[in-house]
Design a protein around this motif. Structure first.
Motif, mmCIF file in Angstrom:
data_model
loop_
_atom_site.group_PDB
_atom_site.id
_atom_site.type_symbol
_atom_site.label_atom_id
_atom_site.label_comp_id
_atom_site.label_asym_id
_atom_site.label_seq_id
_atom_site.Cartn_x
_atom_site.Cartn_y
_atom_site.Cartn_z
ATOM 1 N N SER A 20 43.336 45.459 46.991
ATOM 2 C CA SER A 20 43.299 44.104 47.541
ATOM 3 C C SER A 20 41.892 43.530 47.477
ATOM 4 C CB SER A 20 43.772 44.104 49.005
ATOM 5 O OG SER A 20 45.055 44.648 49.141
ATOM 6 N N THR A 344 39.834 32.377 56.271
ATOM 7 C CA THR A 344 40.157 31.974 54.905
ATOM 8 C C THR A 344 39.138 32.584 53.953
ATOM 9 O OG1 THR A 344 40.908 29.844 55.774
ATOM 10 C CG2 THR A 344 40.634 30.015 53.396
ATOM 11 N N THR A 347 37.486 30.191 48.546
ATOM 12 C CA THR A 347 38.462 29.318 47.901
ATOM 13 C C THR A 347 37.740 28.143 47.258
ATOM 14 O OG1 THR A 347 40.140 29.906 49.561
ATOM 15 C CG2 THR A 347 40.539 27.916 48.273
ATOM 16 N N LYS A 365 42.276 30.309 44.949
ATOM 17 C CA LYS A 365 41.855 31.270 45.963
ATOM 18 C C LYS A 365 41.234 32.488 45.282
ATOM 19 C CE LYS A 365 45.387 29.940 49.348
ATOM 20 N NZ LYS A 365 46.495 30.398 50.210
ATOM 21 N N SER A 367 41.601 35.522 46.230
ATOM 22 C CA SER A 367 42.468 36.702 46.361
ATOM 23 C C SER A 367 43.900 36.350 46.004
ATOM 24 C CB SER A 367 42.429 37.247 47.791
ATOM 25 O OG SER A 367 43.321 38.347 47.935
ATOM 26 N N ASP A 368 44.561 37.275 45.316
ATOM 27 C CA ASP A 368 45.977 37.090 44.975
ATOM 28 C C ASP A 368 46.900 37.472 46.121
ATOM 29 O OD1 ASP A 368 45.372 36.240 42.413
ATOM 30 O OD2 ASP A 368 45.356 38.280 41.606
ATOM 31 N N GLU A 369 46.357 38.100 47.155
ATOM 32 C CA GLU A 369 47.197 38.591 48.238
ATOM 33 C C GLU A 369 47.056 37.716 49.481
ATOM 34 O OE1 GLU A 369 48.272 43.063 47.385
ATOM 35 O OE2 GLU A 369 46.598 42.852 48.766
ATOM 36 N N GLU A 370 48.163 37.578 50.182
ATOM 37 C CA GLU A 370 48.181 36.834 51.444
ATOM 38 C C GLU A 370 48.483 37.817 52.573
ATOM 39 O OE1 GLU A 370 47.551 33.686 51.910
ATOM 40 O OE2 GLU A 370 47.403 33.027 49.819
ATOM 41 N N ASP A 372 48.851 38.268 56.994
ATOM 42 C CA ASP A 372 49.062 37.593 58.263
ATOM 43 C C ASP A 372 47.703 37.335 58.910
ATOM 44 O OD1 ASP A 372 49.649 36.784 60.834
ATOM 45 O OD2 ASP A 372 51.219 38.275 61.146
#
Length: 620
Positions: A20, A344, A347, A365, A367-370, A372
């Protein structure tokens, strides 16, 4: 039914993996705009930098994969490309050659390839094929013999013409919007850019002829010269202890302070060793956007240049950390901004100010991952259940520089550790930027003492408050931060449980003798108090060099260092390892083969070793 697992601090399960942080993330920088076409840089895990276009059909990588837009001018490198007047791009490749890219055809033409010359900080003329750059000549490759110039490179013929010479250093050459003037920063040894860089300019005539050289009086310590679309020249300079924005019209007006009530103690315009910072952006004769830094945290503001007023454009959760080459004008009412917020990650945004309220549009963004947002550690308390009566281990991170700053923006690398149950603290020790001149200059003459003691006081504070695990405090940092690790562990051997030094300094005098041109006088300014008699200088270098006090280190220490580091040579690590090994100390050296100062291609390796090290020393 909610099932809760109980795990020790440092061993919590986390969805934020090494992948990540590294392979699924990228660094964004250098937005550039010309004639409606927009580009920026993406730097991948491997360290390769791609030129990406923002088109109506989405994001398009325009640079063939065998190239990487980067350079090693001043060893750190600087802005690596710009968009020419006809839409082609001039860029420096990772081998310091200069090329022109046709972004539509993907064709690359080599322009300049000289093994002793390097180029950076490209800035294209608005109507011709000429592009400004900083040239660095390594024909005599010692710090006192390397030469720097402002040059113009012709994108059609490859002709290079030197237009400014004589100073030791040049930064950020810039064409005026109408192409009739060139501005830049310059300064000389033994002074440092923070208090000595001056704003200079000249007239630009046809075929790269120049005339009427001038420098702006009372502009010492200038940063980030930037032309407004109406021909006004802006720059940052310290006044009353804080860096503020000034403007002038070359040849006509004296400089004017853009005095903004409520921002008198904010820092506007960035002090940094990496050349090419863009942390404010003139949009029109009326408006300018800027990252105003107060106590190390940035606030994106819209400045009304006519009313001398300002307003906030984004909440800290979205944008509170904007640094280096981060902004570009799109129009009188819009701009590109790169930054991170407290929840955040970095970005690329398009900011619109021409509506009733500002509108912020996400373009890319990092990062490719989101995840919580509840997972992220923030300035507020975030509660996780752990075994009763235990406390988290603490990692104290000292930024490099040491003239630098750690901002509050979200960093997945930090969250990698906090989401596993570590406490993590970025320390803006004495000497950091973003707190005014007095705080920054307090380190000069005291390097290796005040900053190391700050880290110790930080550890003792959190321990005294009962917030972190006794016997579970680690310290880490790169470069100047790595030096702080070694100094803290020699001066205060019982405070820290373990240390991780990345590309750090062990022999201060030797570094000053063998480091690169840009910082060759910086070391003495940091370490030696002004007025010290010559016969005492060597004793101070001895006192401030961890290698001569390595026997004082009682706790485990890991070093990670690139074998091709030209800023802090790897012998600095190898030498102190030999001393500690001879004394029977707990020491481990990881050499990053082929890597330089920033370890750009070793992010995964670095993170994996760090996780293993803290688990072994702070958790187990």
């Amino acid at each position: 039914m909610v099932i809760q697992n109980i795990a020790r601090y440092g061993e919590w399960e986390s969805p934020i993996t090494v992948g990540s942080v590294t392979s699924k993330s990228r660094a964004l920088s250098s937005p550039r705009v010309h004639s409606g076409r927009t580009f920026y840089l993406e730097t991948e895990e491997t360290g390769n930098s791609c030129i990406v276009e923002i088109s109506k059909d989405g994001l398009k990588d325009r640079l063939p994969p065998e190239y990487s837009a980067s350079n090693t001018v001043y060893e750190y490198g600087g802005a690596a490309f710009d968009v020419m007047s006809d839409g082609r791009l001039m860029f420096s490749n990772k081998d310091n050659t200069v090329h022109v890219l046709d972004p539509d055809r993907g064709e690359v033409l080599r322009l300049v390839a000289n093994p002793v010359l390097r180029y950076s900080n490209f800035n294209a003329h608005p109507t011709s094929a000429w592009v400004l750059a900083v040239e660095e000549d390594h024909e005599r490759d010692t710090p006192d013999q390397v030469k720097n110039y402002v040059v113009a490179i012709n994108g059609d013929t490859g002709k290079v013409k030197r237009i400014a010479s004589g100073a030791d250093f040049y930064y950020t050459p810039q064409f005026s919007p109408d192409g009739t003037k060139v501005a830049w920063l310059e300064w000389n040894h033994p002074y440092l850019p923070f208090n000595a860089a001056k704003l200079a300019w000249c007239d630009w005539l046809s075929d790269a002829e120049v005339d009427n050289f001038q420098e702006l009086r009372d502009s010492e310590g200038a940063v980030e010269p930037r032309w407004g679309p109406d021909g006004t020249l802006y720059y940052g300079r310290e006044i009353n202890g804080y860096r503020q924005l000034f403007c002038t019209n070359p040849g006509k007006d004296t400089p004017s302070w853009i005095r903004l009530e409520g921002l008198e103690e904010a820092e506007l315009g960035q002090i940094i060793w990496w050349q090419g910072s863009q942390t404010y952006c003139p949009l029109s004769k009326k408006h300018l956007i800027a990252a105003a830094v107060t106590h190390g945290a940035a606030n994106l503001v819209l400045i009304d240049l006519q009313k001398f007023s300002w307003s906030q454009l984004a909440e800290p959760t979205t944008l509170s950390d904007m640094a280096f080459d981060a902004m570009a004008r799109l129009s009188d009412h819009s701009a590109l901004v790169i930054g991170s917020g407290t929840v955040t990650s970095q970005t690329l945004y398009r900011i619109h100010i021409d509506e009733e309220s500002p509108r912020i549009e996400v373009i890319r963004k990092s990062s490719d991952e989101e995840f919580d947002p509840a997972l992220y550690s923030r300035p507020e308390a975030v509660c996780f259940r752990a075994p009763e009566g235990t406390l988290p281990p603490l990692i104290i991170f000292a930024h490099g520089g040491p003239t630098g700053c750690a901002g509050p923006g979200l960093k997945l690398r930090t969250q990698f550790f906090t989401s596993r149950g570590y406490a993590f603290f970025y320390i803006n020790y004495t000497g950091s930027t973003g707190y005014g001149r007095e705080y920054r200059e307090s380190l000069f003459g005291n390097w290796g003492i005040t900053d190391a003691d700050d880290a110790v006081e930080c550890a003792e504070y959190f321990l005294s408050q009962g917030r972190v695990k006794p016997g579970g405090v680690g310290i880490t940092g790169p470069s100047g931060g790595g030096y702080e690790v070694l100094q803290a562990m020699t001066r205060h051997p019982k405070t820290f449980t373990a240390g991780l030094c990345v590309c750090g300094v062990s022999n201060v005098k030797e570094l000053g003798e063998f480091t690169h041109k840009l910082e060759s006088k910086y070391i003495a300014a940091l370490a030696i108090p002004q007025g010290t008699p010559d016969d005492l200088i060597d004793s101070i270098y001895y006192e401030r060099s961890p290698i001569f006090h390595a026997s004082q280190i009682e706790k485990p220490l890991m070093l990670i260092h690139g074998t091709k580091d030209t800023v802090v040579p790897i012998e600095q690590a190898r030498a102190i390892v030999r001393v500690i090994e001879e004394g029977g100390g707990d020491i481990e050296l990881v050499e990053a083969e082929g890597q330089g100062y920033t370890l750009d291609g070793s992010a995964k390796m670095w993170l994996e070793h760090e996780e293993r090290w803290w688990e072994k020393t702070l958790v187990k």
